[in-house]
Write an enzyme that holds these catalytic residues in place. Structure first.
Site, short mmCIF file in Angstrom:
data_model
loop_
_atom_site.label_atom_id
_atom_site.label_comp_id
_atom_site.label_asym_id
_atom_site.label_seq_id
_atom_site.Cartn_x
_atom_site.Cartn_y
_atom_site.Cartn_z
N SER A 208 -12.91 4.96 11.40
CA SER A 208 -13.97 5.70 12.14
C SER A 208 -15.27 5.55 11.46
O SER A 208 -16.10 5.38 12.13
CB SER A 208 -13.81 7.06 12.36
OG SER A 208 -13.69 7.69 11.09
N GLY B 159 -13.92 11.72 6.09
CA GLY B 159 -14.68 10.71 6.18
C GLY B 159 -15.99 10.80 7.01
O GLY B 159 -17.00 10.39 6.68
N GLY C 16 -12.01 14.32 8.92
CA GLY C 16 -12.68 15.23 8.56
C GLY C 16 -13.81 14.88 7.37
O GLY C 16 -14.88 14.78 7.43
N HIS D 81 0.71 -1.28 -0.18
CA HIS D 81 0.08 0.15 -0.05
C HIS D 81 0.86 1.26 0.06
O HIS D 81 0.51 2.04 0.60
CB HIS D 81 -0.99 0.13 1.22
CG HIS D 81 -1.82 -1.06 1.27
ND1 HIS D 81 -1.64 -2.11 2.05
CD2 HIS D 81 -2.95 -1.24 0.47
CE1 HIS D 81 -2.63 -3.02 1.75
NE2 HIS D 81 -3.41 -2.56 0.92
N ASP E 31 -3.68 9.97 8.62
CA ASP E 31 -3.78 10.28 7.38
C ASP E 31 -4.44 11.36 6.77
O ASP E 31 -4.61 11.80 5.65
CB ASP E 31 -3.93 8.93 6.63
CG ASP E 31 -5.32 8.47 6.94
OD1 ASP E 31 -5.79 9.07 7.95
OD2 ASP E 31 -5.88 7.38 6.35
P1 ADP Z 1 -8.47 6.06 9.51
O1 ADP Z 1 -7.54 5.74 10.90
O2 ADP Z 1 -8.69 4.62 8.87
O3 ADP Z 1 -7.83 7.03 8.69
P2 ADP Z 1 -10.22 8.19 10.28
O4 ADP Z 1 -9.19 9.07 10.02
O5 ADP Z 1 -11.66 8.54 9.85
O6 ADP Z 1 -9.87 6.88 10.15
O7 ADP Z 1 -10.51 7.85 12.07
C1 ADP Z 1 -9.41 7.91 12.73
C2 ADP Z 1 -9.71 7.76 14.37
O8 ADP Z 1 -10.55 6.46 14.32
C3 ADP Z 1 -8.86 7.75 15.46
O9 ADP Z 1 -8.60 9.08 15.74
C4 ADP Z 1 -9.49 6.99 16.70
O10 ADP Z 1 -10.31 7.89 17.34
C5 ADP Z 1 -10.23 6.05 15.79
N1 ADP Z 1 -9.86 4.59 15.82
C6 ADP Z 1 -8.97 4.20 14.96
N2 ADP Z 1 -8.90 2.93 15.25
C7 ADP Z 1 -9.64 2.56 16.21
C8 ADP Z 1 -10.09 1.35 17.09
N3 ADP Z 1 -9.42 0.05 16.77
N4 ADP Z 1 -11.20 1.36 17.78
C9 ADP Z 1 -11.53 2.45 18.09
N5 ADP Z 1 -11.25 3.72 17.46
C10 ADP Z 1 -10.41 3.82 16.70
MG MG Z 2 -7.51 9.03 9.18
#
Ligand code: ADP
Ligand code: MG
Length: 567
Positions: A438, A397, A395, A217, A391
């Site tokens: 999230s 998402g 916001g 990836h 990453d």
């Molecule tokens: P991604 O991490 O896939 O890019 P987002 O950026 O939308 O997704 O969301 C990140 C947030 O998701 C983190 O700040 C955290 O609060 C939450 N998160 C990530 N992994 C977990 C998990 N395993 N359990 C609960 N919340 C999580």
């Molecule tokens: Mg993220």
């Protein structure tokens, strides 16, 4: 860099349309991915594979007799949603259960597990085995933490052959676990890859160097070393894999030399020639090797070597016939074309609802409107927070998910749905469209909360508490995080505890909610002092120090806004 595209957003979908139109005798597009357009033996265990796109021929190129019945197609390098996986599995299930497999990444694990659960609710037995072949991603003792890379093909092929020969679901699972345990991969990267529409590659490799231990990836290698002649590179790859030769292995191996997308076939052949000599020199017998582009990573330049240590059963399954657009072996079975695909996510049916419950569904819709407006306002703030150690997509998402939830809730309310059905429809849409960890947790959490409510009564405060608890249980079960891991749980757990306590003390639900929201806000801010233990931010843990967790912050914002409406 991707030079041929219409828009970055439509890239995956456009590519799937093109693929399906080339191979109508193999593939049919369906909501969530592609399914086989060929008839299968009645009562066969269905095999579903999948993951993000950008890896062709993984995964959509491997659908056909002897391999998979369906492939779930996520966005570029992103897990497919729970809903996509569920839809593809449902389309191909023939009553004998569904075997699912994918490379071991947190987002895929989360969504495939959730899809299994949803299929189980409909008495469809679905079981998944994640592939963990990448030796550079974790130690052998922590085998279950390893990423899945080119070994995906070995596991999918052998599981597909087990299903084709008539194994029941338990038999297919056993074969898949056995081949996964016997499969090891190691690779190097010469140049990074660039997401469609992006100007900059995800990573670069300095001139004259190569990254050892690459991911698929756009994860760079774990170490950089100078470029070396093919014979030395072959030795590097073979030696590393032979270090983990399982005790008691027969000495017969299936081998796969994989090009990552930007490395020429001729280069692969040169390298293979040296790899072959080394394997034979080690006294091994190579069985039906594959050399070519099997699991790519967009335009990344690089190669990986995969070995599967065979026993009689695995060898028979590895050699069994298969007929798919990108992987063919032996005589193709006689087949006819069938239709399984559907064009849209399954429409939820809404049962009878009381007028009270319909009124509450209307309230929920109005609340979602408020939350959507809030999230649009805060989109860049949340994105910036996520960019510190994650990453940067939090916001985006959250707004995408909430917008989809709002549209689904509106359709449900217009269709006369009650509170529980409306919340459930909103959750399903959120999980499907948000992307990211999230999004899967929020969407599926809301859907789970709906199970504590109904379409008849006006819920009391206890039912409200139970709905929050249901969401919390789902998030902890599937997210596998604990309090103080620096996730949204650090706001959600204290929120739930405070809500329950205040309701227990006899305060009104609205009052209890608002004070719980204050607790959530304080606790979300306090995550600034924590070091992330899970999720993307874990890798860049130091950078995250002093900044609160984006998911906890957005959760606190949302429950605060909801509290203002309840009050
Ligand atoms: P991604 O991490 O896939 O890019 P987002 O950026 O939308 O997704 O969301 C990140 C947030 O998701 C983190 O700040 C955290 O609060 C939450 N998160 C990530 N992994 C977990 C998990 N395993 N359990 C609960 N919340 C999580
Ligand atoms: Mg993220």
């Amino acid at each position: 860099m991707t030079k041929v595209l219409n828009t970055a957003d439509s890239f995956t979908d456009d590519a799937v349309d093109g693929l399906v139109s080339i191979y109508p005798h193999y593939l049919e597009k369906t909501y969530g991915g592609v399914v086989s357009s060929r008839s299968t033996r009645p009562g066969k265990v269905a095999v579903v594979i999948g993951g993000g796109s950008g890896h062709y021929p993984a995964f959509a190129g491997w659908v056909g007799p002897g391999l998979a019945d369906g492939a779930v197609v996520g966005n570029i390098f992103a897990s497919p949603s729970t809903q996509q996986i569920y839809a593809v599995a449902k389309a191909v299930d023939d009553g004998a259960g569904v075997f699912m497999s994918y490379g071991n990444y947190a987002g895929d694990v989360l969504n495939f597990n959730l899809a299994e659960e949803q299929l189980g609710e409909e008495d469809i037995r679905a079981v998944s085995v994640p592939v963990t072949d990448d030796v550079s991603s974790a130690k052998l003792e922590e085998r279950a933490k390893r990423r899945g890379v080119a070994g995906d093909l070995m596991v999918f092929k052998i599981a597909g052959a087990a299903a084709e020969r008539g194994d029941d679901l338990d038999g297919v699972i056993a074969a898949a676990k056995k081949v996964n345990d016997a499969t090891y991969s190691f690779g190097v990267a010469f140049a990074g890859c660039t997401l469609p529409g992006a100007e900059q590659p995800l990573f670069t490799v300095p001139e004259g160097q190569m990254g050892v231990g690459l991911g698929v990836h756009g994860e760079p290698g774990v170490a950089e070393v100078p470029l070396e002649p093919a014979a030395d590179l072959a030795k590097r790859l073979v030696d590393r894999l032979l270090e983990e030769r399982p005790e008691g292995s027969s000495g017969r191996v299936a081998a796969l030399l994989n090009g990552l997308g930007g490395t020429k076939y001729e280069e692969l052949f040169v390298l293979w020639n040296d790899v072959r000599k080394l394997l034979e020199g080690a006294g091994l017998t190579i069985v039906a090797p594959e050399v070519g582009e099997l699991i790519t990573s967009l335009d990344m330049a690089g190669v990986s070597l995969t070995l599967t240590w065979l026993d009689d059963e695995l060898e028979e399954l590895w050699l069994a016939p298969a007929d798919t657009p990108a992987f063919r072996r032996g005589a193709a079975p006689e087949v006819r074309t069938v239709h399984r695909g559907i064009s849209e996510a399954a429409q939820q049916e809404f049962g009878e609802a009381s007028s009270d419950s319909r009124e509450l569904a209307g309230e929920l819709l109005a609340t979602l409107e408020v939350v959507a407006t809030l999230l649009h306002d805060k989109e860049s703030e949340l994105g910036d927070l996520d960019a510190i150690a994650g990453d940067g997509d939090h916001g985006r998402g959250m707004t995408k998910g909430c917008d989809a939830a709002l549209a689904a809730a509106r359709a449900a309310v217009d269709g006369g749905a009650g509170l529980s059905s409306t919340l459930s429809a909103a959750g399903v849409a959120w999980a499907d469209k948000a992307g990211g960890t999230s999004g899967a947790l929020w969407g599926n959490g809301l859907r789970q909360a709906a199970t504590a409510l109904d379409d008849e009564s006006r819920p009391g405060a206890e039912q409200g508490v139970a709905a929050v608890q249901a969401a919390l249980d789902l998030v902890t079960t599937f997210g596998k995080a604990q309090r103080h891991d620096k996730t949204l749980l650090d706001a959600l757990i204290p929120f739930g505890e405070s809500l329950q306590q205040s309701v227990g003390e006899g305060r009104s639900f609205a009052e209890a909610w608002s004070s719980a929201a204050e607790v959530a806000t304080t606790e979300a801010q306090a995550t600034a002092d924590l070091a992330p233990k899970i999720g993307r931010a874990r890798v860049l843990s130091d950078r995250s120090q002093g900044h609160p967790d984006p998911g906890a912050i957005s959760l606190a914002m949302i429950v605060t806004a909801v509290g203002e409406r309840l009050g």
